[in-house]
Structures are given as C-alpha cells and as structure tokens.
Design a protein around this motif. Sequence first.
Motif, PDB file in Angstrom:
ATOM      1  N   ILE A  96       0.841  -1.201   0.000  1.00 11.71           N
ATOM      2  CA  ILE A  96       0.000   0.000   0.000  1.00 11.71           C
ATOM      3  C   ILE A  96       0.873   1.246   0.000  1.00 11.71           C
ATOM      4  O   ILE A  96       0.635   2.199  -0.748  1.00 11.71           O
ATOM      5  N   ALA A  97       1.901   1.261   0.845  1.00  9.49           N
ATOM      6  CA  ALA A  97       2.782   2.427   0.952  1.00  9.49           C
ATOM      7  C   ALA A  97       3.498   2.715  -0.368  1.00  9.49           C
ATOM      8  O   ALA A  97       3.772   3.882  -0.692  1.00  9.49           O
ATOM      9  N   ARG A  98       3.799   1.672  -1.131  1.00 10.44           N
ATOM     10  CA  ARG A  98       4.525   1.844  -2.395  1.00 10.44           C
ATOM     11  C   ARG A  98       3.592   2.037  -3.580  1.00 10.44           C
ATOM     12  O   ARG A  98       4.044   2.210  -4.710  1.00 10.44           O
ATOM     13  N   GLY A  99       2.293   1.995  -3.348  1.00 10.98           N
ATOM     14  CA  GLY A  99       1.340   1.965  -4.440  1.00 10.98           C
ATOM     15  C   GLY A  99       0.831   3.334  -4.860  1.00 10.98           C
ATOM     16  O   GLY A  99       1.324   4.376  -4.450  1.00 10.98           O
ATOM     17  N   ARG A 100      -0.198   3.289  -5.688  1.00 11.76           N
ATOM     18  CA  ARG A 100      -0.832   4.499  -6.213  1.00 11.76           C
ATOM     19  C   ARG A 100      -1.768   5.092  -5.168  1.00 11.76           C
ATOM     20  O   ARG A 100      -2.300   4.389  -4.314  1.00 11.76           O
ATOM     21  N   VAL A 101      -1.983   6.398  -5.248  1.00 18.66           N
ATOM     22  CA  VAL A 101      -2.970   7.030  -4.380  1.00 18.66           C
ATOM     23  C   VAL A 101      -4.326   6.353  -4.602  1.00 18.66           C
ATOM     24  O   VAL A 101      -4.635   5.894  -5.702  1.00 18.66           O
ATOM     25  N   MET A 102      -5.119   6.308  -3.541  1.00 13.84           N
ATOM     26  CA  MET A 102      -6.382   5.576  -3.607  1.00 13.84           C
ATOM     27  C   MET A 102      -7.603   6.480  -3.590  1.00 13.84           C
ATOM     28  O   MET A 102      -8.676   6.094  -4.047  1.00 13.84           O
ATOM     29  N   SER A 103      -7.465   7.678  -3.026  1.00 19.09           N
ATOM     30  CA  SER A 103      -8.618   8.569  -2.936  1.00 19.09           C
ATOM     31  C   SER A 103      -8.129   9.947  -2.527  1.00 19.09           C
ATOM     32  O   SER A 103      -6.927  10.188  -2.377  1.00 19.09           O
ATOM     33  N   SER A 104      -9.072  10.852  -2.308  1.00 18.04           N
ATOM     34  CA  SER A 104      -8.727  12.177  -1.803  1.00 18.04           C
ATOM     35  C   SER A 104      -8.933  12.276  -0.300  1.00 18.04           C
ATOM     36  O   SER A 104      -8.397  13.163   0.344  1.00 18.04           O
ATOM     37  N   GLN A 105      -9.756  11.398   0.267  1.00 19.20           N
ATOM     38  CA  GLN A 105      -9.927  11.157   1.709  1.00 19.20           C
ATOM     39  C   GLN A 105      -9.987  12.398   2.605  1.00 19.20           C
ATOM     40  O   GLN A 105      -9.434  12.421   3.701  1.00 19.20           O
ATOM     41  N   SER A 106     -10.674  13.449   2.157  1.00 16.29           N
ATOM     42  CA  SER A 106     -10.864  14.582   3.068  1.00 16.29           C
ATOM     43  C   SER A 106     -11.820  14.158   4.182  1.00 16.29           C
ATOM     44  O   SER A 106     -12.807  13.473   3.944  1.00 16.29           O
ATOM     45  N   MET A 107     -11.487  14.550   5.406  1.00 14.93           N
ATOM     46  CA  MET A 107     -12.298  14.183   6.572  1.00 14.93           C
ATOM     47  C   MET A 107     -12.510  15.415   7.436  1.00 14.93           C
ATOM     48  O   MET A 107     -11.619  16.262   7.568  1.00 14.93           O
ATOM     49  N   TYR A 108     -13.685  15.482   8.039  1.00 17.41           N
ATOM     50  CA  TYR A 108     -14.045  16.651   8.824  1.00 17.41           C
ATOM     51  C   TYR A 108     -14.181  16.279  10.298  1.00 17.41           C
ATOM     52  O   TYR A 108     -13.925  15.149  10.697  1.00 17.41           O
ATOM     53  N   ASP A 109     -14.552  17.246  11.095  1.00 19.19           N
ATOM     54  CA  ASP A 109     -14.358  17.165  12.541  1.00 19.19           C
ATOM     55  C   ASP A 109     -15.001  15.934  13.186  1.00 19.19           C
ATOM     56  O   ASP A 109     -14.374  15.259  14.001  1.00 19.19           O
ATOM     57  N   MET A 110     -16.240  15.629  12.836  1.00 20.91           N
ATOM     58  CA  MET A 110     -16.916  14.505  13.475  1.00 20.91           C
ATOM     59  C   MET A 110     -16.188  13.197  13.180  1.00 20.91           C
ATOM     60  O   MET A 110     -15.928  12.393  14.088  1.00 20.91           O
ATOM     61  N   ALA A 111     -15.834  12.988  11.913  1.00 23.94           N
ATOM     62  CA  ALA A 111     -15.178  11.742  11.517  1.00 23.94           C
ATOM     63  C   ALA A 111     -13.786  11.634  12.121  1.00 23.94           C
ATOM     64  O   ALA A 111     -13.395  10.572  12.621  1.00 23.94           O
ATOM     65  N   VAL A 112     -13.016  12.727  12.085  1.00 19.83           N
ATOM     66  CA  VAL A 112     -11.685  12.690  12.681  1.00 19.83           C
ATOM     67  C   VAL A 112     -11.798  12.509  14.196  1.00 19.83           C
ATOM     68  O   VAL A 112     -10.947  11.865  14.826  1.00 19.83           O
ATOM     69  N   GLY A 113     -12.860  13.040  14.779  1.00 25.50           N
ATOM     70  CA  GLY A 113     -13.072  12.862  16.216  1.00 25.50           C
ATOM     71  C   GLY A 113     -13.202  11.405  16.610  1.00 25.50           C
ATOM     72  O   GLY A 113     -12.728  11.002  17.685  1.00 25.50           O
ATOM     73  N   TYR A 114     -13.825  10.599  15.754  1.00 22.89           N
ATOM     74  CA  TYR A 114     -13.926   9.170  16.049  1.00 22.89           C
ATOM     75  C   TYR A 114     -12.542   8.520  16.038  1.00 22.89           C
ATOM     76  O   TYR A 114     -12.256   7.624  16.840  1.00 22.89           O
ATOM     77  N   GLU A 115     -11.673   8.966  15.128  1.00 26.31           N
ATOM     78  CA  GLU A 115     -10.298   8.468  15.140  1.00 26.31           C
ATOM     79  C   GLU A 115      -9.598   8.854  16.450  1.00 26.31           C
ATOM     80  O   GLU A 115      -8.882   8.041  17.042  1.00 26.31           O
ATOM     81  N   ARG A 116      -9.820  10.078  16.882  1.00 34.43           N
ATOM     82  CA  ARG A 116      -9.188  10.525  18.124  1.00 34.43           C
ATOM     83  C   ARG A 116      -9.664   9.692  19.310  1.00 34.43           C
ATOM     84  O   ARG A 116      -8.881   9.360  20.208  1.00 34.43           O
TER      85      ARG A 116
END
Length: 409
Positions: free
Chosen positions: A38-58
């Motif tokens: 995966i690290a050596r591969g092609r980009v997969m998306s633009s993956q913009s994330m906003y506060d609620m979604a990033v909050g779940y990661e936190r």
Amino acid sequence: MRKITIIGAGQAGLQLGFGLLSKGYHVTLVSNRSAEEIARGRVMSSQSMYDMAVGYERDLGLAWWDDSCPPITGVHMRAGNSEGQTLIDWRSPMAAPGQSVDQRIKMPAWMREFERRGGQLMIEEADLAALERYAEASDLVLVASGKGEIGQLFERDAERSTFDRPMRTISLTYVHGMKPRSDYSALNISINPGIGEYVNFPALTLSGACDIINLECIPGGPMDRWNEVSTPAEHLELAVELIHRFFPWEAPRCGELRLTDDLGTLVGRIPPTVRKPIGALPSGRKVLGMADVLVLNDPITGQGSNNASKCTMLYLDAILAHGERTFDAAWMQQTFERYWDYAQWVARFTNTHLLPPPPQLLKVFGACGCNPELAAKVANAFDDPRSLAPWYYDEAEADRLLETFAQPA
C-alpha cells in the motif's frame, strides 16, 4: 471471546477493527495488500475528513497526524464560466478544521498498529471460498471492501439508488507548488455549469504537505479528455490546462505545480450506488456489508472517508449492544438501517451536486455571499450533511430559511 472477521483494510475496516479490539473481541482483518505494498502503491482517494469523523479516530487513539497534516479550515465556493465571470462567490471558516492524510501513510501505519494491539492481519485475495471459510469460523463477517464476485454479493437497491451510471469522470492529482490562499486554507469548490467542477484542498502525502486537485468532468464534455493521457507528466499537463480553460479564477494558484510522485494521480468513474446490506454465500451463511460497499458516492462533496468513519461507529455500537446473541439477518438489516438514517442525507447532498443546481441552491449560494452566518451554516454541513434538510432540497423551505437570515437581529 467473540470472533469477528472484517474483509478490507481501509478506513472502515481498520477503524472498526480497532474499536472491537478495544472491547476485547478477537478480530481478523483481511487485506489483499500488505502495508508495504500500500505504501509503495498508487494514491487511492482524496480522503478529506471533517471534525466529526476525525473525532472518532481521536477517540480510538488513531489521529496521529493532527500536528503534521495541514488543516482544511474553511470552504470557498465559486461558480462561473470559462471567461472568468463568477456568478457565485462565497467563503466561510468551518467550526473546526478537517484534514486529508494520504491513505498510503495512514493505512500501513494503522495495519502495523492493529497487529501490535493484538489483531490478526491476513494478506490474501478474499474470494467466495475465503468468505465461506471465515464465516464458518467467525461469529460475524463484515465486508468493508469488495470487488468482483464479493461485490456481487450485495444487490443494487434500485429504490435507493438515484443514478444507474457514473455521473462524472474523476481525476485526482497530488501536487506540490500550489500558491497558498491569502486568507485561510480551504476546501475550494468551483463549478462551471454543464462542464464540470474543480475541488481542491491541502493534504499530507509521502513527501510532506501537498494539495489535492479533484477535477469532476461531465462524461463526454470538454473536460472529459483523460483518455488522451498516458504518463504522469501528461496527466499534470492536462489538469493544469483544464484549470486554466474552465476555472481561470483558480489558475493564478496553479502556475508552478509539480506532481508529488509518479503514483500521485488517479482517473476513474464511480457509479453512485446504494446496495442491499446482506450478502448470502453459497452455503446460505450471511455476511454484512458496510461503508462504500453499500453506499458509494461520487467524491464531489468529499464524503467517502467521513461515511466510512461514521458507519464504523454505528456498527461498533450495534455489535457491542448485541452481546452474545446471534448476528442474524434481522440484526444485519436493522444495523444497516441505522446507518442509512445518516447515509441517505450524504447521498442526497452528493447527488444534488451531480445535477444542474436547482433554484433554491442558487438562492442560498447567492445569499451566502453577503451573509456570513448563512455561509457558515452551509460550510459546516460538509461535516454533517443532515443539517441541510429540508431547505437545501425544497424551494419553499429555502425561502423560509432565507427570511430568517434576512430578519434584523
């Protein structure tokens, strides 16, 4: 200890895996690529994330890039023509910043951490035989990524799917050298009606801070020329040409662009689709789809990774609440319906922007230019599209909303 198997090591699969591990579940995650691939591969998306979604990661201790990823702090929307005349122009800061971390950074790091926390990571191409094997050995199998015969397990829901074909040809270009905005970093959305859209925002990639350009081209239109491209250099050259021709107000920021890497480009078409949540294996065993497998949106509003994060937390709560009971078809359907209560508004928001703007949106966007409070309301809806209903979709409701903003304080 209940055994859960998740097919797919993307945003949804990994995030759910971490959530289940934290509650003592035995979790197997199946990926068709290793972290290194995966690290050596092609980009997969633009993956913009906003506060609620990033909050779940936190909440799960997974938001590791808050200090290194350039923030997306506002929204700037413009609509105009190829002569540079803009009919709509408004901007607003968001209540909290978003971010976009290249999945070639995030997913390999998360995969290694998943194993460190006690998860089992299997690298294999999961086919129907593999799903049968995992379904027999697990209390529940979730499919967070699937193409080919696995994807075909989930029937298209004709009643909930607005379109039956791709509405845009999509190109992604990861670049260095974009001139910074003079005010604040933003999700920049430009519309050339009947031709396509330009979407841009800052991000973090393998070589550091960058910008992502998403060109949304109406199929068969003058921007849909990606069949002419055969090299990364040609991809960048065409992207810059299209920006100058169709979004000339954005061209001054794009005079010195260079690719972040030769795999920092992507072209494709996505048919926006809603699928039924339960897949029946030849044995009769059932598996449950999630996130993009079931609700696939065009990236024009940048909701894909947000949907994945939010779907994950709804599924996690449902699994935990179910205790030791069997994960039967009724539970699977009910769990998806909880997600659809949210995802339907994302799909409606996104699909609305794939069609010519209806009268109420022209009114609202026009008013945003002179009303900062209204502009902020629209900007913050990228974090939670539910807040747009009903006025975003109904002219009478939009008129009522605009009246409230027009009233003196």
